[in-house]
Design an enzyme around this catalytic site. Sequence first.
Site, PDB file in Angstrom:
ATOM      1  N   ASP A 348      -1.426 -89.396 -51.442  1.00  0.00           N
ATOM      2  CA  ASP A 348      -0.618 -90.304 -50.435  1.00  0.00           C
ATOM      3  C   ASP A 348       0.607 -89.660 -50.142  1.00  0.00           C
ATOM      4  OD1 ASP A 348      -0.542 -93.080 -49.482  1.00  0.00           O
ATOM      5  OD2 ASP A 348       1.595 -93.233 -50.733  1.00  0.00           O
ATOM      6  N   GLU A 377      -3.218 -87.268 -47.226  1.00  0.00           N
ATOM      7  CA  GLU A 377      -3.025 -88.322 -46.292  1.00  0.00           C
ATOM      8  C   GLU A 377      -1.855 -87.758 -45.331  1.00  0.00           C
ATOM      9  OE1 GLU A 377      -0.967 -92.682 -45.570  1.00  0.00           O
ATOM     10  OE2 GLU A 377      -0.399 -91.374 -47.018  1.00  0.00           O
ATOM     11  N   ASP A 444      -4.747 -98.885 -44.297  1.00  0.00           N
ATOM     12  CA  ASP A 444      -3.283 -98.946 -43.481  1.00  0.00           C
ATOM     13  C   ASP A 444      -3.619 -99.081 -41.941  1.00  0.00           C
ATOM     14  OD1 ASP A 444      -1.480 -98.020 -45.542  1.00  0.00           O
ATOM     15  OD2 ASP A 444      -2.133 -96.161 -45.358  1.00  0.00           O
TER      16      ASP A 444
END
Length: 592
Positions: A348, A377, A444
């Site tokens: 992340d 990410e 997301d």
Amino acid sequence: MSINKFAVYHKAKSNFAYLTTDNKVHIKIKCAKNDADNVYLIFGDKYEWHKKQKIKMKKISTDNEFDYYGIKVFIDSKRLSYYFEIEKHHKIYSYTNFGFFDNIKQDEAYLFVFHFPYLHFEEKNNTPTWVKNAIFYQIFPERFEIGNPEYKDYVNAKWEEKPKYNSFHGGDLRGIINRLDYLKELGITALYFTPIFKAPSNHKYDTIDYMEIDPHFGTKKDFKELIKKAHSFGIKIILDAVFNHTGDKFFAFQDILKNQENSKYKDWYYIKKFPIDLEYLEKKRKEKGWKDWYIDEKTGKNILPYETFAHTQHMPKLNLFNKDAKEYILNAVKYWTKEFNIDGWRLDVADEVPQSFWKEFRKVVRDINKDAYIVGEIWSNSENWLNGDQFDAVMNYGVTYLCTQYFAENRINSIEFLEGINSLLMKYQEQTNFSMLNLLDSHDTARFLNKCNFNEEKHLLALTFIMTYIGAPMIYYGTEIGMDGEHDPDCRKGMIWNKNKWNMKYYNYIKRLIRIRKENIELQEGEFIPHFNKKLLSFERIYKNNKILVIINNSKKEIRYKLENNYTQELITNKIIKKEIILQPYQAAILK
């Protein structure tokens, strides 16, 4: 007219010059579009330059501004030096490490040519071979399935209710275990979970304890059972980890709040000033009426005395230059990778973490599992992270964006779409492109069906592209049954298990696409060859002497497409095709 010298670009030991999996060096150069007649590579061993060779390069790609030429070479001495000759209107322009030269003295050429000083095969970008053959499925554990239906005092919403930012619906690991048969039947071969470590939120991106499974989800015993069963089905498990920041309930940050400047953990974070009084800051925020957490609406400044993820006070940013903080995180990585035999990590906010840390992280993971998949990410250009020393791939939001523009919004035509795809492919190494995690939506984003304004046919066309393109396709849970959802939290609805509410057109079509991809190696490992046609989107995937042609009609008009004789079967419908195929509006065909 001379060439556009300002458009010419090459960089040694980069995505423009790198070792391939078969120990060759892939050399690429970029020129202005339609500017060069021919491009040649002059190469050899710098210590035996008199034996240099000259070879014509192939135009391997084009986008809206540039043409790309490439060639793969190998030299026995393992030392490679080279420069380029660009031909236009019968004039030769020599391009070197120091720019353009009119006349190169060959006995001095080694001083200014490009160098790949030595071919260290051990340092090439080794991505896991299984990824390009994988079908990924993303699960938001809190919303996938309730496996343990007994009373859970934290649950504050019914399963079918519209989710809120702070709602808990009760999904758990046992629920995933119970549905592995469903995923196997669908054709899934890899699962990516959003975080499952202990955290107070429903999304778990605010970690409290990196060494524990969140009790909302179950136990380590449950997780081991999940992995064992998944592996028996041939399904890989990828965990999500948040190392950019912790939650504010994490022990080290709590110690800082308690002991302030005297805390031994104060350097684990980026503290701007002491004391840290969150109650006072919250009171001040309410008095000022600031809507956006702790942002002074007059100055635009964040008044928090420590750095955070975005402007979220509950997520203080870790300082991974601190030796003790780094060691703690790497020990957690070792623990889950080794003890639970996971197959990789999704990372992340990866672009906000020091790259020096990711290099150590990769070594730790690969020393335990040489085939572990490491995917970051990063939503923008990721070249700096994808040279073989950090990540294998990133979540390919560049493809997501292009698919949104082309399929969902009709903002670009098929030529512009393919030019964008080509530009993305040229940014990365070949083995990286085959490892990218390709997605249309995630936890997301709004679901792609919503982006398509609920036009199911356009959504299915985009899924057809993802399933036939280079890299690993990923399905966000519920896509296969037609689930919709706007941006977070609406995109995180509870999975629908009542089959009477499934969109069977989606389920049958996606299951068919998965089967087609898995049964045809061309779609997994084949070269991507775009065909530029304004009326429709078409491209080939070529593996050795075998070809598959993908044709997508993203329009309201019927289109007739003439075929080469070697394409005889349409794989979606299993129909036999002869000289021509007729595509109805918003229809796709996969021909073999």
